[in-house]
Motif scaffolding. Structure first.
Motif, short mmCIF file in Angstrom:
data_model
loop_
_atom_site.label_atom_id
_atom_site.label_comp_id
_atom_site.label_asym_id
_atom_site.label_seq_id
_atom_site.Cartn_x
_atom_site.Cartn_y
_atom_site.Cartn_z
N TYR A 1 -10.30 5.89 0.54
CA TYR A 1 -9.02 6.31 1.10
C TYR A 1 -9.13 7.80 1.39
O TYR A 1 -9.13 8.61 0.47
CB TYR A 1 -7.89 6.08 0.10
N GLN B 1 -1.56 13.21 -2.39
CA GLN B 1 -1.33 11.83 -2.79
C GLN B 1 -2.20 11.41 -3.98
O GLN B 1 -2.36 10.22 -4.23
CB GLN B 1 -1.51 10.90 -1.59
N ARG C 1 -7.88 -6.43 1.56
CA ARG C 1 -9.18 -5.91 2.02
C ARG C 1 -10.32 -6.48 1.20
O ARG C 1 -11.38 -6.80 1.73
CB ARG C 1 -9.19 -4.37 1.91
N HIS D 1 -4.53 2.62 8.62
CA HIS D 1 -3.41 2.03 7.88
C HIS D 1 -2.12 2.64 8.43
O HIS D 1 -1.53 3.55 7.83
CB HIS D 1 -3.60 2.36 6.39
N VAL E 1 -7.44 10.64 2.21
CA VAL E 1 -6.03 11.06 2.23
C VAL E 1 -5.90 12.39 1.47
O VAL E 1 -6.59 12.60 0.47
CB VAL E 1 -5.13 9.98 1.58
N ASN F 1 1.25 7.90 11.55
CA ASN F 1 2.61 7.39 11.40
C ASN F 1 3.21 7.19 12.79
O ASN F 1 3.23 8.10 13.61
CB ASN F 1 3.43 8.37 10.58
N HIS G 1 -0.31 9.09 -6.36
CA HIS G 1 -0.08 7.78 -5.75
C HIS G 1 -1.31 6.88 -5.94
O HIS G 1 -1.21 5.74 -6.38
CB HIS G 1 0.26 7.94 -4.26
N PHE G 2 -2.49 7.42 -5.60
CA PHE G 2 -3.69 6.57 -5.67
C PHE G 2 -4.10 6.29 -7.12
O PHE G 2 -4.53 5.19 -7.43
CB PHE G 2 -4.83 7.17 -4.85
N SER H 1 -4.93 7.08 9.60
CA SER H 1 -3.69 6.41 9.24
C SER H 1 -2.42 7.12 9.74
O SER H 1 -1.65 7.69 8.96
CB SER H 1 -3.63 6.20 7.72
N ASP I 1 0.35 -0.70 -0.56
CA ASP I 1 -1.04 -0.36 -0.85
C ASP I 1 -1.67 -1.37 -1.82
O ASP I 1 -2.87 -1.64 -1.73
CB ASP I 1 -1.16 1.07 -1.39
N ASP J 1 -10.43 3.88 4.92
CA ASP J 1 -9.04 4.00 5.37
C ASP J 1 -8.87 5.47 5.76
O ASP J 1 -8.94 6.35 4.91
CB ASP J 1 -8.15 3.58 4.18
N TYR K 1 5.89 2.21 -0.59
CA TYR K 1 4.55 2.59 -0.13
C TYR K 1 3.47 2.00 -1.05
O TYR K 1 2.49 1.42 -0.59
CB TYR K 1 4.52 4.13 -0.12
#
Ligand code: ARG
Length: 561
Positions: free
Chosen positions: A325, A331, A314, A156, A327, A121, A334-335, A119, A307, A116, A303
């Motif tokens: 990911y 983040q 997936r 994504h 990223v 926006n 978040h992950f 990604s 995910d 991923d 969000y």
């Protein structure tokens, strides 16, 4: 042949796998010490002996052969010598026989890695902050494929959220079809920025209504949204083309609209969902994390909810052995939360999800003016770098053919390499001058070395290039180079295992340095007989490896510079 592994297997240290041993084997800083060295300090605890005693023991037991001709124990190190001629013959034969495939393998056959990355926006600027995710992800994509994996590149898309209601409201008030068609993504972005600066309460309410309309499938609202989306995608595609980036899926956040409810239901059934101030959350306090928000009090998803749905989708669709990911480190939490929730849901494969985090990229102060306020568009950075490359080429080599094409390859390469030449987690300050320095740690330096090697081969070609075995005496510069080239497959593997393309960037820089050293130390075209043939083969091998290495990073090699 992988000599480190060869030595490790011969050593056969009790309780230590050959892989672990091979990982510890390094090249000594001073070639006089040996060609390879194994520090024995790490084994002391396991074997309950001093490093010096272990080294002495292993040295006494080691069976010397035609390849590894000598071993000695010095201060807790084992130093090995290899036979230069047989080493060079074996390595060159392998590189020249495999050509572009050298360094690749099929260890990933039958396995899938989802990546991923990039990604973007929708309707927002594609800015310098997207550089790392795009080129890191692209490099990992190519590296995994090179190792025989099926790689699935996923963009994504950030195409879900209240901002699209705002955008439509702004467009209705201030925009026109003509203007947006002319200005493209930049015009769209202007509208969005203007909304954030100027919208009053009435317009905010309108925006919420437009968002609701998109959600409920309203035709006009969706047509506008699709239009903005296609503008963004067409725009970023031009940049992906320049960066040689591709995706297999553009399933973005919106794609999961109808796939979230079942996940929420599953969370509820598994007893993981809790109410907190009207919102639905998964409590992660026992794991030292703030709660993972699943539904807001108005029922809207977040969000993280998307995910969760995406990961499950997936796994079902691609049956990945790993899902990466790529990223920014912002983040991290978040992950961690998303991965933890999936683990709590009982998905054993949650351990196969990897957040490949990276640092920030900024520009040297005052290095450029931006077209739009504070945001630095990636396109502007690339174009400016290509322009600078064009100027430098003009100055260095006015007679060069295809200057525009070469400048594109050099300029784009410099931007890509700038993001990939250091450990990914480090913050980067990009400088045009540094990135385009012909003598620096740059892609230009590597590209220039390739052009130099190609020119040697070109000149030799007229007299026929003989694939040459090594002469009895292989010199230091020749040996150092061939030894490094032999380590390329291991470097590729390590780059994949650590999600660290910079291992390949560093490898290319080192190999280019050693090639240049060899080029300056040894006559190539003026040499004679088998020495000449060997040096030409070595040149061919170095060029092959450098091209492959840069290619994995997404950087091309001009034939002439
Ligand atoms: N669009 C997001 C952003 O710009 C990145 C998405 C990363 N991928 C993901 N599955 N969350 O921050």
């Amino acid at each position: 042949m992988d000599y480190k592994r060869y030595i490790a297997q011969k050593l056969c240290i009790e309780g230590v796998s050959a892989e672990e041993t091979a990982e510890l084997i390094a090249t000594p800083p001073d070639p006089a010490m040996g060609d390879y060295a194994l520090p024995c300090f790490k084994f002391a605890k396991l074997l309950k002996k001093s490093p010096a005693a272990i080294a002495a023991d292993l040295a006494a037991r080691f069976q010397r052969d035609d390849v590894v001709t000598d071993v000695s124990a010095v201060n807790g190190y084992l130093n090995f010598r290899v036979d230069r001629k047989s080493f060079a013959d074996a390595a060159l034969m392998q590189i020249l026989a495999q050509g572009e495939a050298y360094g690749g393998s099929d260890i990933g056959a039958g396995k899938t890695v989802c990546i991923d990355y990039s990604s973007v926006n929708i309707a927002k600027p594609f800015h310098i902050g997207h550089l790392s995710t795009t080129v890191l992800g692209g490099a990992l994509y190519r590296i995994y494929r090179f190792l025989g994996y099926r790689a699935v590149g996923i963009n994504h898309l950030g195409d879900y959220g209240t901002q699209f209601g705002k955008l439509i409201a702004a467009y209705k008030h201030w925009g026109s079809r003509e203007e947006v068609e002319k200005g493209g993504i930049h015009a769209v972005n202007d509208l969005y920025v203007r909304f954030n600066n100027e919208a009053d309460e009435a317009m905010e309410a309108e925006a919420r209504e437009y968002f609701r309309l998109i959600e409920s499938g309203d035709k006009e609202a969706n047509a506008l949204f699709d239009w903005f989306k296609s503008l963004t995608l067409a725009y970023v595609q031009t940049i992906y083309d320049r960066l040689h980036i591709r995706f297999d899926s553009y399933a973005g956040e919106r794609f999961y609209t109808d796939k979230m409810a079942p996940v929420v239901e599953e969370l509820r059934q598994k007893g993981l969902l809790k109410e907190s101030n009207g919102a639905q959350i998964v409590d992660l306090e026992p794991y030292g994390m703030p709660p993972c928000l699943i539904l807001r009090s108005d029922g809207a998803s977040l969000y993280a909810t998307r995910d969760l749905a995406a990961a499950i989708y997936r796994k079902k669709t691609y049956d990945f052995c790993k899902c990466l990911y790529v990223v920014a480190y912002q983040q991290n939490l978040h992950f961690q939360q998303v991965f933890k929730v999936l683990e709590l849901m009982g998905y054993a494969w949650a351990k196969d999800l990897v957040h490949v985090a990276y640092g920030m990229v900024s520009l040297e102060d005052g290095a450029m003016s931006t077209r739009k306020g504070k945001v630095v568009w990636l396109e502007d950075v690339i174009s400016r770098c290509v322009e600078r490359a064009r100027e430098i080429l003009e100055e260095k080599n006015p007679a060069l053919e295809n200057k525009d094409a070469v400048a594109e390859t050099v300029g784009v390469g410099a931007v890509v390499f700038g993001a990939l030449c250091n450990n990914k987690i480090k913050d980067i300050t990009f400088s045009y001058d540094k990135a385009l320095n012909f003598d620096g740690e740059t892609s230009v330096y590597v590209q220039y070395t390739c052009a130099r090697a190609a020119s040697v081969l070109n000149k030799a070609q007229t007299e026929g290039l003989a694939g040459g075995a090594a002469p009895a005496a292989v010199g230091d510069a020749e040996f150092e180079l061939v030894k490094l080239l032999a380590e390329f497959p291991a470097a590729v593997l390590q780059a994949a295992e650590r999600y660290e393309p910079s291992i390949i960037s560093r490898f290319c820089l080192d190999a280019a340095k050693l090639y240049n050293k060899f080029y300056l130390d040894c006559k190539i075209l003026q040499a004679e007989g088998e020495v000449r043939a060997f040096r030409l083969s070595l040149t061919q091998a170095a060029l092959t490896v450098l091209k492959t290495g840069l290619g994995l990073l997404g950087i091309g090699v001009p034939e002439k510079m």
